[in-house]
Each structure stands twice: as C-alpha cells, then as structure tokens.
Design a protein around this motif. Structure first.
Motif, mmCIF file in Angstrom:
data_model
loop_
_atom_site.group_PDB
_atom_site.id
_atom_site.type_symbol
_atom_site.label_atom_id
_atom_site.label_comp_id
_atom_site.label_asym_id
_atom_site.label_seq_id
_atom_site.Cartn_x
_atom_site.Cartn_y
_atom_site.Cartn_z
ATOM 1 N N TRP A 133 99.393 35.643 54.420
ATOM 2 C CA TRP A 133 98.358 34.698 54.018
ATOM 3 C C TRP A 133 98.757 33.922 52.770
ATOM 4 C CZ3 TRP A 133 95.279 32.301 56.814
ATOM 5 C CH2 TRP A 133 94.157 31.650 56.316
ATOM 6 N N ARG A 134 99.425 34.576 51.820
ATOM 7 C CA ARG A 134 99.828 33.859 50.625
ATOM 8 C C ARG A 134 100.948 32.868 50.937
ATOM 9 N NH1 ARG A 134 98.391 34.416 45.224
ATOM 10 N NH2 ARG A 134 99.318 32.643 44.120
ATOM 11 N N ALA B 243 99.376 29.856 52.451
ATOM 12 C CA ALA B 243 98.725 29.043 51.420
ATOM 13 C C ALA B 243 99.748 28.283 50.593
ATOM 14 C CB ALA B 243 97.862 29.924 50.529
ATOM 15 N N ASP B 244 100.831 28.951 50.209
ATOM 16 C CA ASP B 244 101.849 28.314 49.380
ATOM 17 C C ASP B 244 102.560 27.180 50.117
ATOM 18 O OD1 ASP B 244 101.250 29.940 47.266
ATOM 19 O OD2 ASP B 244 102.950 31.300 47.547
ATOM 20 N N GLY C 24 96.980 26.674 54.387
ATOM 21 C CA GLY C 24 95.754 27.467 54.353
ATOM 22 C C GLY C 24 95.017 27.242 53.049
ATOM 23 N N ALA C 25 93.757 27.642 53.017
ATOM 24 C CA ALA C 25 92.945 27.474 51.811
ATOM 25 C C ALA C 25 91.860 28.539 51.799
ATOM 26 C CB ALA C 25 92.341 26.076 51.758
ATOM 27 N N THR C 26 91.061 28.539 50.758
ATOM 28 C CA THR C 26 89.971 29.512 50.658
ATOM 29 C C THR C 26 88.773 29.038 51.467
ATOM 30 O OG1 THR C 26 89.210 28.432 48.637
ATOM 31 C CG2 THR C 26 90.694 30.310 48.378
ATOM 32 N N ASN D 32 91.470 25.240 58.450
ATOM 33 C CA ASN D 32 90.623 26.021 57.551
ATOM 34 C C ASN D 32 89.158 26.036 57.966
ATOM 35 O OD1 ASN D 32 90.646 27.676 55.185
ATOM 36 N ND2 ASN D 32 89.516 26.075 54.123
ATOM 37 N N ASP E 183 90.467 35.212 50.501
ATOM 38 C CA ASP E 183 90.306 34.305 49.360
ATOM 39 C C ASP E 183 90.955 34.870 48.104
ATOM 40 O OD1 ASP E 183 88.965 32.511 50.928
ATOM 41 O OD2 ASP E 183 86.968 32.984 50.165
ATOM 42 N N ILE F 104 94.728 34.436 47.866
ATOM 43 C CA ILE F 104 95.140 33.096 47.432
ATOM 44 C C ILE F 104 94.874 32.878 45.954
ATOM 45 C CG2 ILE F 104 94.627 30.629 47.677
ATOM 46 C CD1 ILE F 104 94.255 31.055 50.625
ATOM 47 N N THR G 126 96.136 37.128 60.401
ATOM 48 C CA THR G 126 97.250 36.439 59.747
ATOM 49 C C THR G 126 98.471 36.340 60.646
ATOM 50 O OG1 THR G 126 98.087 38.472 58.673
ATOM 51 C CG2 THR G 126 96.456 37.157 57.459
#
Length: 259
Positions: free
Chosen positions: A140-141, A144-145, A149-151, A175, A206, A209, A233
């Motif tokens: 998941w990280r 996001a990186d 992806g986002a919160t 998202n 969340d 992230i 994920t």
C-alpha cells in the motif's frame, strides 16, 4: 575512467555473471536502480562476497568503465540476516524486491522507494512473525508513493464521512470508496471491481500512507484484518502493475516456488 561513485544502497538481486563474477542490482536514494559487476566474488575468501547476499544495506564504491559500473569496495551497514531465517520473510522480501525493480528505475520516486525498502527489509529481518502484515504495508505504501493511491475520507456516493460505516467498498482501480448503503447501489454490476472491507482496515490503510516509514509496521491488527489487507492490496497492486501477483505467503502455503 570517471571518478568513483560512492553510494548507499539495498541489494535487490545478486545473480551469476560469467564464471566467477556477479551482476548486482541495488536501489539507491539518489540514483534509483543501479546495476554493477562484482568481479571475482565466487573466489574463496573474496572481500566482495558480501554482495552475493540480497536485502543487505551497504556502502558501495563503484567505478565506471565503458558504460558499466564495477564494484571497487563494499561495506555492510545492515545485514538484515534475519530474513534468511524465516521462509515467510524470504518470500515477502522476494516480492518486495521484484516490485521495486519493476517500478522504480530512475524515477523521481526513487528516494521514497529507497526509504521504504530500508525499513521494509529491516522489519522483515527483525519481526519475521509480522511478515504477512509487512507485506500488506509495503504494497500500500509503494502504491501511494507511486502516485496510484490515496487516503479515504468520504463516500463517493453520498459524500458523508466514512467513519460511521462499518463496511466499506473500496475500488481496486482508483481511490473510490463507498459506504455500505451506497455500495449496494453504486457498485452493482461492478462488484468485481470493489472489495468490501471493514472500517478498521480502511483506518490502517490511511495510517500506512500518513505515517513515517519507520512507524508503518508498528501496528498490531487482528489476523482477520491482516487477511483483508493482504487480499485488497494484492489485487490493487496486480491491477495497477498489470502483472500476475500472488500473495507470496499463500505461495508458500501451496508449496509453490516464490523466487
């Protein structure tokens, strides 16, 4: 010949190259993915033999000759040797290295990917019992990186805060997030593109992230929550990367090859 390049990096892969040499792939903070030749590493007593072991954090001195990097010096910063004592950690580490090699290259997100890799491999070495959760956190990280992806904060259907919904429908492709009521209406025929997960799992996603890299593996969710996170994920990563990804720990359970 140019001046030597001094870099700190994580060994993602070390493979045979010619008779007594190895080709090594590392992830660095400022140069992204680098490949170099480590000559003579197969010789007994070679000072360069450390590069035969993946997932170590090392300081490297490389020389450039005719467009190829060659290893001049290496010193170990963190061996992460605990990974090799756990089949689960080894399986997850292999998955992480593969994802990093295929997604980072020389991109602008190399610095973040490097930080994530340092803490991921250290966590797999020092906390092998949490390998399944570390796997989900890494996925998941990394997503996001990479800007994929986002919160989650509100329902895409009714716009209300998601904190009041126990079950949430999360899209595998973007998202989008729907509360349990809207999910029944909006997902409909697209149900295969969403996963119904608990609010607890969404909160952890969340936090993964939002937290510093050093803290994302410190949560201690229930096994059912970890299973939700692994499932979601894995499928999200599979769709974003457009390659077949199987949970590496499930590969172990099925007796499949994971490296």
């Amino acid at each position: 010949m140019s001046n030597p390049l001094s870099v700190k990096g994580i060994i993602l892969e070390s493979r045979e190259y010619k008779e007594k040499d190895r080709m090594v792939t590392i992830l660095t903070k400022n140069h992204g993915i680098l490949d170099f030749v480590a000559k003579g590493t197969a010789k007994l007593g070679s000072k360069m033999s450390a590069v035969s072991v993946p997932y170590m954090l090392c300081d490297f001195v490389l020389t450039d000759s005719h467009g190829f990097y060659y290893l001049k010096e290496v010193s170990i910063v963190a061996s992460n040797s605990g990974i090799m004592n756990s089949l689960e950690s080894m399986a997850v580490a292999g998955h992480c290295a593969s994802c990093l090699k295929s997604s980072v290259l020389q991109s602008d997100n190399a610095a973040n990917a490097y930080e994530l890799s340092v803490y991921t491999f250290y966590a797999l070495s020092s906390m092998p019992s949490k390998a399944a959760f570390i796997y989900a956190c890494f996925n998941w990280r990394l997503i996001a990186d990479l800007g994929l992806g986002a919160t989650y904060s509100s329902c895409n259907g009714c716009g209300t805060d998601i904190s009041g919904s126990n079950g949430l429908y999360l899209s595998y492709d973007d998202n989008q997030c729907y509360c349990s009521n809207c999910g029944e209406r909006y997902c409909g025929a697209r149900r295969g593109d969403f996963k119904l997960v608990s609010r607890t799992s969404v909160v952890i996603l969340d936090k993964i992230i939002e937290s510093d890299y050093s803290k994302i593996f410190m949560f201690n969710p229930a096994e059912t929550t970890i299973e939700e996170l692994r499932s979601f994920t894995t499928e999200y990563l599979r769709r974003q990367f457009e390659i077949d990804i199987i949970d590496p720990i499930k590969k172990l359970d099925r007796g499949l090859r994971f490296v």
